[in-house]
Write an enzyme that holds these catalytic residues in place. Structure first.
Site, PDB file in Angstrom:
ATOM      1  N   GLY A  34       3.591   1.684  -1.756  1.00 27.14           N
ATOM      2  CA  GLY A  34       4.332   1.796  -3.010  1.00 27.14           C
ATOM      3  C   GLY A  34       3.604   2.634  -4.048  1.00 27.14           C
ATOM      4  N   GLY A  53       6.818  -8.226 -16.777  1.00 27.30           N
ATOM      5  CA  GLY A  53       5.831  -9.307 -16.717  1.00 27.30           C
ATOM      6  C   GLY A  53       4.872  -9.230 -17.899  1.00 27.30           C
ATOM      7  CE  LYS A  79       8.617  -3.932 -15.228  1.00 27.46           C
ATOM      8  NZ  LYS A  79       7.780  -4.351 -14.099  1.00 27.46           N
ATOM      9  N   GLY A 132      -1.025  -8.525  -8.695  1.00 27.33           N
ATOM     10  CA  GLY A 132      -0.523  -7.714  -9.807  1.00 27.33           C
ATOM     11  C   GLY A 132       0.987  -7.633  -9.806  1.00 27.33           C
ATOM     12  CB  THR A 133       3.499  -8.887  -7.363  1.00 30.25           C
ATOM     13  OG1 THR A 133       2.755  -8.338  -6.287  1.00 30.25           O
ATOM     14  CG2 THR A 133       4.986  -8.727  -7.094  1.00 30.25           C
ATOM     15  CG  MET A 183       1.232  -0.276  -9.294  1.00 31.14           C
ATOM     16  SD  MET A 183       0.059   0.660 -10.295  1.00 31.14           S
ATOM     17  CE  MET A 183      -1.459  -0.188  -9.890  1.00 31.14           C
ATOM     18  CB  ALA A 235      -0.943  -0.015   1.202  1.00 30.38           C
ATOM     19  CB  ALA A 237      -3.442  -9.570 -14.089  1.00 30.65           C
ATOM     20  CG  HIS A 243       8.278  -0.735 -17.706  1.00 26.78           C
ATOM     21  ND1 HIS A 243       8.288  -1.741 -18.635  1.00 26.78           N
ATOM     22  CD2 HIS A 243       7.000  -0.664 -17.237  1.00 26.78           C
ATOM     23  CE1 HIS A 243       7.069  -2.271 -18.730  1.00 26.78           C
ATOM     24  NE2 HIS A 243       6.270  -1.633 -17.898  1.00 26.78           N
ATOM     25  CG  HIS A 244       9.257   3.235 -13.740  1.00 25.16           C
ATOM     26  ND1 HIS A 244       9.837   2.692 -12.623  1.00 25.16           N
ATOM     27  CD2 HIS A 244       8.102   2.545 -13.921  1.00 25.16           C
ATOM     28  CE1 HIS A 244       9.066   1.735 -12.141  1.00 25.16           C
ATOM     29  NE2 HIS A 244       8.002   1.625 -12.926  1.00 25.16           N
TER      30      HIS A 244
END
Ligand code: NAD
Length: 253
Positions: free
Chosen positions: A10, A149, A143, A82-83, A12, A8, A106, A139-140
């Site tokens: 992080g 993924g 990551k 979602g990880t 995302m 929570a 996912a 990606h940033h």
């Protein structure tokens, strides 16, 4: 429906919490991270938080995925993971958990990428194997995993479309003298700045190319997709589910 968010604190996790008010049917049961932070309502201890919850949304770290799935299965709480960067041990844990609870893993919860995965599966099925498949992602700079993924999910969909085992055709980074293996699915990775996420899948034939892609410009798309998936998943029968189940794409492509 009561939801527990893991990771929570992080990027995302914060996005999920700020998007929750768009989902009146969802109520935050607990916001979990590695360290408690009273000021932002973050606590530790997933097991206690799951009591009375309907669904867990986990965007944290691959090291904790197996334990989190076991905790959800023990308490009858639906699990949305979602990880990314998950190890091979997660498959067995997900299969075991799915005997008791609904499980959805996912690598990308955006609607657009969910569609892209199905388009790639269809294109790989339709085009002859002479078309080389290459997947590029950006990606940033923060990551942790590579290829993403999502890139791997796109590779799996392409392999499935061709009816081949992904592990047998997954390419490695090409450096020095390394000619292309026939049938391999290659990956290229860019990391930098604040890129939210870009994926491109190229089917390169002799004299023509088909390109399919997705560009994310706002992390909110992942949060909205995850919260949509979580409210759909809670209350479903035990089993494995995919993002494409939620939007009914499998039936149209
Ligand atoms: P982040 O590093 O900003 O946040 C991760 C958070 O998880 C941190 O606050 C960290 O303290 C916490 N955490 C780590 N281990 C924990 C544990 N054992 N228990 C509780 N909390 C723990 O990362 P992020 O950008 O928010 O991404 C998180 C994950 O989600 C990554 O794997 C990323 O690739 C993935 N991701 C998935 C999607 C998707 O659509 N599925 C989209 C974006 C990111």
């Amino acid at each position: 429906m009561r939801v527990v968010i893991v990771g929570a604190a992080g990027r995302m996790g914060r996005e999920l919490r700020s998007t929750l008010d768009e989902f009146p049917s969802l109520e935050l049961r607990a916001a979990i991270d590695r360290e408690a932070d009273a000021a932002s309502g973050i606590t530790t201890g997933l097991d206690a938080a799951l009591v009375g919850a309907h669904v867990m949304i986990d965007f944290s770290s691959p090291q904790t995925t197996v334990a989190n799935l076991e905790s959800c299965a023990a308490r009858g709480v639906a699990a949305l993971v979602g990880t990314t960067g998950l190890g091979p041990e997660v498959e067995a844990a997900a299969a075991a958990a799915a005997r008791r609870i609904p499980v959805l893993i996912a690598a990308n919860t955006s609607l657009g990428v969910t569609l892209l995965v199905e388009l790639v599966r269809a294109a790989a099925r339709a085009l002859p194997s002479e078309f080389d498949i290459e997947i590029a992602e950006s990606h940033h700079r923060h990551k942790k995993d590579a290829p993403s993924g999502t890139a791997l999910a796109l590779g799996r969909a392409a392999a499935a479309g061709r009816g081949v085992a992904f592990d047998e055709v997954r390419g490695t980074a090409r450096e020095g003298e390394m000619p292309r293996r026939a049938g391999e699915i290659g990956f290229a990775v860019t990391r930098g700045g604040d890129i939210v996420g870009e994926h491109a899948v190229v089917f390169a034939g002799a004299g023509e190319r088909v390109s399919l892609g997705h560009v994310a410009t706002d992390r909110k798309i992942f949060a909205r997709g995850a919260l949509t998936a979580a409210s759909w998943l809670a209350g479903k029968a035990a089993g494995r589910y995919e993002m494409s189940d939620i939007i009914g794409l499998k039936s149209i492509i």
